[in-house]
Design a protein around this motif. Sequence first.
Motif, PDB file in Angstrom:
ATOM      1  N   GLU A 132       0.765  -1.255   0.053  1.00 25.04           N
ATOM      2  CA  GLU A 132       0.161  -0.105  -0.017  1.00 25.04           C
ATOM      3  C   GLU A 132       0.822   1.470   0.063  1.00 25.04           C
ATOM      4  N   ALA A 133       2.076   1.049   0.497  1.00 24.63           N
ATOM      5  CA  ALA A 133       3.079   2.374   0.399  1.00 24.63           C
ATOM      6  C   ALA A 133       3.671   2.278  -0.859  1.00 24.63           C
ATOM      7  N   ILE A 134       3.777   1.239  -1.511  1.00 21.94           N
ATOM      8  CA  ILE A 134       4.545   1.274  -2.735  1.00 21.94           C
ATOM      9  C   ILE A 134       3.415   1.779  -3.914  1.00 21.94           C
ATOM     10  N   VAL A 135       1.948   1.245  -3.834  1.00 19.77           N
ATOM     11  CA  VAL A 135       1.036   1.912  -4.568  1.00 19.77           C
ATOM     12  C   VAL A 135      -0.105   2.488  -3.755  1.00 19.77           C
ATOM     13  N   PRO A 136       0.266   3.940  -3.411  1.00 22.02           N
ATOM     14  CA  PRO A 136      -0.578   4.698  -2.545  1.00 22.02           C
ATOM     15  C   PRO A 136      -2.049   4.717  -2.759  1.00 22.02           C
ATOM     16  N   ALA A 137      -2.555   4.624  -3.825  1.00 26.59           N
ATOM     17  CA  ALA A 137      -3.989   4.703  -4.236  1.00 26.59           C
ATOM     18  C   ALA A 137      -4.563   3.296  -4.049  1.00 26.59           C
ATOM     19  N   ALA A 138      -3.969   2.381  -3.911  1.00 26.28           N
ATOM     20  CA  ALA A 138      -4.645   1.070  -3.592  1.00 26.28           C
ATOM     21  C   ALA A 138      -4.955   0.666  -2.152  1.00 26.28           C
ATOM     22  N   SER A 139      -5.927  -0.258  -2.044  1.00 28.18           N
ATOM     23  CA  SER A 139      -6.179  -1.110  -0.792  1.00 28.18           C
ATOM     24  C   SER A 139      -6.056  -2.603  -0.792  1.00 28.18           C
ATOM     25  N   CYS A 140      -4.904  -2.962  -0.074  1.00 26.46           N
ATOM     26  CA  CYS A 140      -4.595  -4.279  -0.265  1.00 26.46           C
ATOM     27  C   CYS A 140      -5.205  -5.282   0.733  1.00 26.46           C
ATOM     28  N   PHE A 141      -5.509  -6.381   0.081  1.00 18.88           N
ATOM     29  CA  PHE A 141      -5.851  -7.509   0.984  1.00 18.88           C
ATOM     30  C   PHE A 141      -5.341  -8.951   0.716  1.00 18.88           C
ATOM     31  N   ILE A 142      -5.109  -9.906   1.531  1.00 17.12           N
ATOM     32  CA  ILE A 142      -4.603 -11.106   1.312  1.00 17.12           C
ATOM     33  C   ILE A 142      -5.218 -12.135   2.093  1.00 17.12           C
ATOM     34  N   ALA A 143      -5.836 -13.002   1.507  1.00 10.81           N
ATOM     35  CA  ALA A 143      -6.548 -14.070   2.006  1.00 10.81           C
ATOM     36  C   ALA A 143      -6.115 -15.415   1.541  1.00 10.81           C
ATOM     37  N   LEU A 144      -5.963 -16.486   2.882  1.00  7.87           N
ATOM     38  CA  LEU A 144      -5.632 -17.554   2.586  1.00  7.87           C
ATOM     39  C   LEU A 144      -6.677 -18.360   3.240  1.00  7.87           C
ATOM     40  N   PRO A 145      -7.537 -19.076   2.447  1.00 12.59           N
ATOM     41  CA  PRO A 145      -8.547 -19.914   3.068  1.00 12.59           C
ATOM     42  C   PRO A 145      -8.213 -21.265   3.964  1.00 12.59           C
ATOM     43  N   GLY A 146      -7.107 -21.728   3.726  1.00 12.97           N
ATOM     44  CA  GLY A 146      -6.845 -22.730   4.834  1.00 12.97           C
ATOM     45  C   GLY A 146      -7.391 -23.945   4.234  1.00 12.97           C
ATOM     46  N   GLU A 147      -7.169 -25.201   4.981  1.00 13.85           N
ATOM     47  CA  GLU A 147      -7.752 -26.228   4.643  1.00 13.85           C
ATOM     48  C   GLU A 147      -8.537 -27.358   5.809  1.00 13.85           C
ATOM     49  N   LYS A 148      -9.435 -28.041   5.532  1.00 15.33           N
ATOM     50  CA  LYS A 148      -9.889 -28.861   6.370  1.00 15.33           C
ATOM     51  C   LYS A 148      -9.016 -29.664   7.243  1.00 15.33           C
ATOM     52  N   GLY A 149      -8.795 -29.475   8.488  1.00 13.19           N
ATOM     53  CA  GLY A 149      -7.881 -30.139   9.222  1.00 13.19           C
ATOM     54  C   GLY A 149      -6.321 -29.702   8.845  1.00 13.19           C
ATOM     55  N   GLY A 150      -6.367 -28.529   8.074  1.00 15.00           N
ATOM     56  CA  GLY A 150      -4.824 -28.240   7.753  1.00 15.00           C
ATOM     57  C   GLY A 150      -4.608 -26.992   8.391  1.00 15.00           C
TER      58      GLY A 150
END
Length: 266
Positions: A132-150
Amino acid sequence: EKANSLLGKGSVADVVDHLLAFLVKWLVHHISGVDARMAREILALQSGASRVQAEAAAGRLEDSLVDTVSELYDSIGARTFEMLELNHRLEIELERRKRSEMRERHHTRVLEMLAAEVPLEAVLESIARDVEAIVPAASCFIALPGEKGGAPFRCVAPSLPGFCDGASSCAAELEALARERTIIDDLAAHEFGKTLFELPARLGLSSCWSEPIRSSQGRPLGIFALCHRHALAPAEEDLRLLKDEARLIALSVEKTLAYARLQLAA
């Protein structure tokens, strides 16, 4: 044509300033030229010339002066636009180098965090804030759904408070986006506009670039995304950033999981 080119590049203030300066100088020249012509006509009349002769003599001198000054202004105007264009190119190059240096520092910081065995959540948060500092006009999100039992569900979205709470119940949407790169022009009208993208759209964000995060074996891990307030097509440099950050996140996940397995085996 040069003016239109510069205006299209965002140098509106520079072009307007120079045009105004030119017009002011031209107006001064024009007014002083009229006064000078009248003075020459009066002198000619006082010397015994007829009105027609006086006007003709004054006009010939004025035409010559106007042509000379016009040529001078044309030359100066052309050079001014050239300087504006060169300055614009320099600004672009400086911005490119600044962004490149920021990305290098960002990558080094993340690698140092991984070497220090910093928890994955903190690493992901750092990645999102750096981007977000490198691309100031953007909003970033990171999503890792995970796994069942993991691995559990993980999500960071520094500029989107409450997003991760809603994303935790959008496994199907995240799984679909994790299949391939997705460029969305209108979040509200998207098929996930009432689920995953409901909050970003409500916060005034209009578009999104989503990049799949895959393990070194090609297994889907989640998505890395940048959201914008306006519909915006990614440039080649933006696509490289998406790809590089997705790889960095995948590396962070794998390093963290490998360290966790070593601890369990110890």
